[in-house]
Design a protein around this motif. Structure first.
Motif, PDB file in Angstrom:
ATOM      1  N   ILE A 189      -5.102 -90.898 -59.774  1.00 59.35           N
ATOM      2  CA  ILE A 189      -4.536 -92.335 -59.965  1.00 59.35           C
ATOM      3  C   ILE A 189      -3.962 -92.676 -61.363  1.00 59.35           C
ATOM      4  O   ILE A 189      -2.864 -93.142 -61.536  1.00 59.35           O
ATOM      5  CB  ILE A 189      -6.079 -93.220 -59.570  1.00 59.35           C
ATOM      6  CG1 ILE A 189      -5.955 -93.233 -58.000  1.00 59.35           C
ATOM      7  CG2 ILE A 189      -5.508 -94.858 -60.024  1.00 59.35           C
ATOM      8  CD1 ILE A 189      -7.371 -93.981 -57.662  1.00 59.35           C
ATOM      9  N   GLN A 228      -1.980 -90.532 -55.821  1.00 62.50           N
ATOM     10  CA  GLN A 228      -2.627 -91.275 -54.829  1.00 62.50           C
ATOM     11  C   GLN A 228      -3.716 -90.480 -54.423  1.00 62.50           C
ATOM     12  O   GLN A 228      -3.834 -88.941 -54.352  1.00 62.50           O
ATOM     13  CB  GLN A 228      -1.506 -91.630 -53.693  1.00 62.50           C
ATOM     14  CG  GLN A 228      -0.547 -92.906 -54.154  1.00 62.50           C
ATOM     15  CD  GLN A 228       0.190 -93.027 -52.954  1.00 62.50           C
ATOM     16  OE1 GLN A 228       0.798 -91.989 -52.138  1.00 62.50           O
ATOM     17  NE2 GLN A 228       0.486 -94.363 -52.688  1.00 62.50           N
ATOM     18  N   PHE A 272       1.017 -97.971 -48.697  1.00 64.93           N
ATOM     19  CA  PHE A 272       0.670 -96.930 -49.227  1.00 64.93           C
ATOM     20  C   PHE A 272       1.959 -96.013 -49.452  1.00 64.93           C
ATOM     21  O   PHE A 272       2.069 -95.315 -50.548  1.00 64.93           O
ATOM     22  CB  PHE A 272      -0.419 -96.153 -48.106  1.00 64.93           C
ATOM     23  CG  PHE A 272      -1.109 -94.901 -48.740  1.00 64.93           C
ATOM     24  CD1 PHE A 272      -1.758 -95.139 -50.116  1.00 64.93           C
ATOM     25  CD2 PHE A 272      -0.783 -93.745 -48.583  1.00 64.93           C
ATOM     26  CE1 PHE A 272      -2.800 -94.267 -50.554  1.00 64.93           C
ATOM     27  CE2 PHE A 272      -1.660 -92.517 -49.162  1.00 64.93           C
ATOM     28  CZ  PHE A 272      -2.447 -92.734 -50.284  1.00 64.93           C
ATOM     29  N   ASN A 302      -2.652 -97.047 -53.993  1.00 63.26           N
ATOM     30  CA  ASN A 302      -2.709 -95.907 -54.276  1.00 63.26           C
ATOM     31  C   ASN A 302      -4.091 -95.049 -53.908  1.00 63.26           C
ATOM     32  O   ASN A 302      -4.436 -94.098 -54.121  1.00 63.26           O
ATOM     33  CB  ASN A 302      -2.453 -95.669 -55.940  1.00 63.26           C
ATOM     34  CG  ASN A 302      -3.479 -96.406 -56.769  1.00 63.26           C
ATOM     35  OD1 ASN A 302      -4.311 -96.987 -56.119  1.00 63.26           O
ATOM     36  ND2 ASN A 302      -3.224 -96.486 -58.099  1.00 63.26           N
TER      37      ASN A 302
END
Ligand code: ADP
Ligand code: ZN
Ligand code: ZN
Length: 829
Positions: free
Chosen positions: A517, A522, A630, A636
């Motif tokens: 992150i 992600q 997303f 994320n």
């Protein structure tokens, strides 16, 4: 003349009616007729055959009341398929008809109708007096069935005017599924055209300085729509569509938007989201790479091998690792099939997949493609059905399992994507058919080919491929040379012993998620249980709340503030006091996705997370939004149930966490290990699809379970060999056919006796191949006690003879008065 008529009933086969001379010219096989059945009921039936002689022993026959169509709505090939389904899956043809036809095509006395207040009668076609009367009786929100309308008007034979009203759109069928509703339009936001210059934008931003909320929303919009870049290039076409929903996340956003509208800065407009075409949101949703690119060498080889296999085989398995680019291979094959003037049916297991897929396919096939889904409103399904009967039929149909019931006149190819998926099997109600297997039969009947595609084939499919029954084509590498993800196993038992499991995330997983992150990547966390906690327990005495109608403990849903039964859907309030000991403290045990979400918020405070499970995706657009956010990087961290394992294609997923592998390994089913392998490999396959290699962390207490090791090594072959050996040792498919027999009744003793009786009748036929009768894990659902008998039917027994034996035994049991009301049904494979 006498007509054989199929009615949507769970009894009998077809029924004979006489055809009055004035209707004779219009009664043909495949057309719908209205007939009376019993004293008061009317049904829409399908004519299956005509003859000039009455059936033997026929007494007083009723006459066909009305003919609904001038041309058949069901093709002969469809009737043949219905017949096969009813025979193979042991249900009536009427039950198949019920599942196959959209409600709007099978009007019956019980069909619930609503008035559509948006309908405006036209001057050319005014309503007849009786039609106007019907509209007056109906309401826009409270449903009435046809019997009720007849009663209210003191008049019968209303099917014809009602059908006409439906054709006009003045009356609609009320949907039985409450969650199926999809809004007709979606609100979008766009920049006022006058502001499409750099100067105007600057002036506007300046003007908004003193209205911070509006300023913030406007900046957000500029960002989401990509305005700056579009203005620079002077190309308004480049503006990305922004939905009001996506723009208005913040609490006061709606007010700010209203103000901006008033100032003439932004405009709100509605877009019709037609069901037959992918919605604008889907199409505009992603910067997904275009399809229709030249195939890689491996894809081209796979394509050529499939074409070659089809020369001698009807079915071919494409076994390609995740992200090997199977979709592009399908695309090429679809193009070639359409070019030959043939149709393609592209089956996908679930709605989650259609969202990304349809937008990818749409770029290539545009208006040649129709989408069919059971969540679409009935009227749209009727529209699609009728269109498929005309020369304007979509040559490419993308849809879930029920789309194989659509009429096809020149089917050339069926693609079954993710063929291993269990959602291809319908559980309840009948017909309990498997869409993959039914598609293979249908294709055979129509002379079409079938391509099964997956990274993790079902054991039975792979067996058929290795034995030469199906063609087998492999793609062993990911597209673009990306490596398969690295998979590490975290031994939760060991970590607990060392007191290192302070949250549901192992230290390694937590670190990796954080790293991903922080680096702009992600992560996906997979927990196959929805709700907050699977069990609530009294701290003092251990009492747990259970469903009063089913034998299961209730799942705590914190967001809803309720306890929910996952079997019957009943909701209960959360007890403040233990009814057993009076204790007032409850603790929750185990993890559902809601609790994982809470824990993730603590562990990863900087993440922009979202949850995807049945509860957050009640509407179809909800799915699209979550996937879209997303895909675009707005979120994320995605937390979800098996929905997140399915075929999704995201660019930036670096880490995938499988939080609890044990839950999947512990299912009491001979397919549990196979499924656990498939689910874990599939979710792992979402990682590192582009660019650098992804990482998957599997948390388990059974680190030495062989399945875990196969997952870690991505070794499908080893999993297959080990599972096949077990299947052989214990006589499971593909070395037998499994038929489960379910018995249900409100009285436990009655169902128990009935089950023993049935078992005694069947034992001589199946001997060791019969297991039970047993109580299933959940032995009572919706007040019905259940018994289950499982048959491992030897392959040399023909389906017809087995069916005869089973139906005869059922009739014997039902012949006893005490057992008359016991429900007995069969679930084949
Ligand atoms: P699979 O279905 O096998 O998991 P996909 O079909 O989703 O794999 O492909 C994985 C990714 O690779 C997709 O983003 C796709 O756009 C890309 N891709 C596959 N084949 C090609 C190709 N021939 N040219 C460009 N991109 C490709
Ligand atoms: Zn208690
Ligand atoms: Zn229940």
């Amino acid at each position: 003349m006498y007509a054989q008529i199929l009615l949507p009933l769970a009894v009998g086969t077809t029924f004979t009616y006489t055809v009055p001379p004035e209707l004779a010219a219009r009664v043909k096989p495949g057309v719908r007729v209205v007939v009376q059945f019993g004293a008061r009921r009317y049904y829409t039936g399908i004519v299956t055959a005509l003859s000039n002689t009455p059936p033997e022993g026929a007494g007083q026959l009723k006459a066909v009341s009305d003919v609904a169509d001038n041309t058949p709505v069901v093709l002969p090939a469809q009737l043949k398929l219905w017949q096969w389904i009813s025979s193979y899956y042991m249900c009536t043809q009427g039950e198949v008809m019920k599942a196959a036809l959209p409600s709007g095509l099978k009007l019956e006395s019980e069909t619930t109708l609503l008035r559509n207040d948006d309908y405006v009668p036209s001057a050319e076609e005014p309503l007849t007096p009786i039609e106007a009367d019907i509209c007056r009786v109906l309401s826009a929100d409270k449903g009435y069935n046809i019997l009720a309308i007849e009663k209210a008007l003191g008049q019968r034979a209303l099917m014809r005017p009602i059908r006409h009203l439906m054709q006009l759109g003045a009356v609609v069928v009320r949907e039985s599924m409450t969650h199926s509703f999809k809004p007709r339009t979606e609100a979008y936001v766009r920049l006022a055209p006058a502001l499409f210059t750099e100067v105007a934008l600057h002036l506007t931003l300046d003007a908004l300085q003193r209205a911070p909320a509006q300023h913030a929303l406007f900046v957000n919009y500029l960002d989401m729509a990509g305005v700056t870049a579009a203005v620079k290039l002077g190309n308004a076409q480049m503006l990305k569509p922004v939905t009001r929903h996506d723009l208005c996340h913040a609490p006061n956003a709606a007010t700010a938007l209203a103000a901006l509208k008033k100032r003439g800065v932004l405009e709100v407009y509605a877009v019709e989201t037609s069901r037959l075409r992918p919605s604008v949101a889907e199409r505009a949703g992603q910067d997904a790479p275009m399809l229709d690119k030249p195939l890689s060498t491996e894809q081209q080889r796979a394509h050529d091998e499939i074409v070659a296999a089809f020369a001698t085989k009807e079915v071919c398995l494409l076994h390609g690792v995740t992200s090997s680019g199977k979709t592009e291979v399908y695309t090429q094959l679809i193009k070639e099939t359409l070019a030959r003037g043939e149709q393609v049916l592209y089956l996908v297991p679930e709605i989650a997949l259609t969202t990304q897929l349809t937008s990818r396919l749409e770029r290539v096939f545009g208006t040649q493609m129709g989408v069919y889904h059971s969540k679409f409103p009935d009227a749209e399904r009727v529209e699609m059905w009728q269109r498929q009967l005309t020369p304007e039929a979509f040559p490419l149909v993308v849809g879930v399992r029920s789309s194989l019931f659509l009429p096809f006149r020149r089917l050339g190819l069926v693609i079954v994507d993710e063929e291993h998926e269990t959602s291809y099997k319908q559980q309840d109600p009948a017909p309990r058919y498997h869409a993959r297997d039914t598609a293979i039969v249908m294709a055979h009947q129509l002379g079409a080919k079938v391509l099964l595609g997956t990274a993790t084939p079902a054991i039975e499919t792979y067996h058929n491929a290795l034995s030469g029954k199906y063609g087998l084509v492999r793609m062993a590498h990911r597209y673009g040379g990306v490596e398969l993800p690295e998979i590490v196993v975290e031994d939760v038992k060991e970590l607990r012993r060392k007191r290192l499991m302070k949250s549901p995330f192992s230290p390694r997983l937590a670190t990796e998620v954080r790293k991903a992150i922080e680096g702009g990547g992600q992560a996906i966390l997979f927990q196959n249980r929805r709700g907050y906690a699977p069990v609530l327990e009294c701290k003092a005495c251990g009492w747990t709340p259970r469903c009063t109608r089913c034998d299961v403990s209730l799942t705590y849903h914190q967001r809803l503030g309720k306890l929910v039964c996952h079997y019957c859907g009943a909701q209960y309030s959360v007890p403040t006091q233990c009814p057993a000991c009076g204790g007032t403290e409850m603790r929750d045990m185990g993890y559902g996705t809601e609790k994982i979400e809470d824990e993730a918020a603590k562990a990863f405070p900087d993440a922009r997370m979202e949850r995807m499970d049945l509860d957050t995706t009640r509407s179809r657009t909800a799915y699209e939004r979550i996937i879209h956010r997303f895909a675009s990087g707005d979120t994320n961290l995605l937390i979800g149930t098996q929905m997140v394992t399915k075929g999704l294609d995201f660019d930036r997923v670096q880490v995938v966490g499988v939080l609890n592998a044990d839950q999947m390994l512990g299912q009491p089913d001979f397919r549990a290990y196979e499924r656990a392998y498939q689910m874990m490999s599939q979710v792992a396959g979402r990682a590192g699809r582009r660019g650098s290699r992804g990482l998957v962390v599997v948390q388990t207490k059974q680190a030495d379970n062989p399945i875990i090791d196969y997952v870690r090594r991505s070794d499908y072959e080893a999993m297959y060999r080990q599972q096949l050996a077990e299947r052989q040792a214990f006589g499971y498919p593909p070395f037998s056919r499994i038929i489960s027999i379910y018995l249900k009744h409100r009285n436990d003793a009655v169902v128990d006796h009935a089950a023993r009786h049935l078992a005694a009748l069947l034992r001589p036929h199946f001997a060791d191949g019969m297991l039970g009768p047993d109580r299933p894990v959940v032995a009572r659902v919706q007040m019905q006690y259940i018994r289950k008998i499982m048959l491992k039917v030897p392959l040399q027994f023909t389906p017809t003879s087995v069916r005869r034996t089973l139906l005869a035994a059922r009739d014997v049991v039902h012949g006893f008065d005490v057992y008359k009301s016991v429900t007995i049904y069969f679930d084949v494979e």
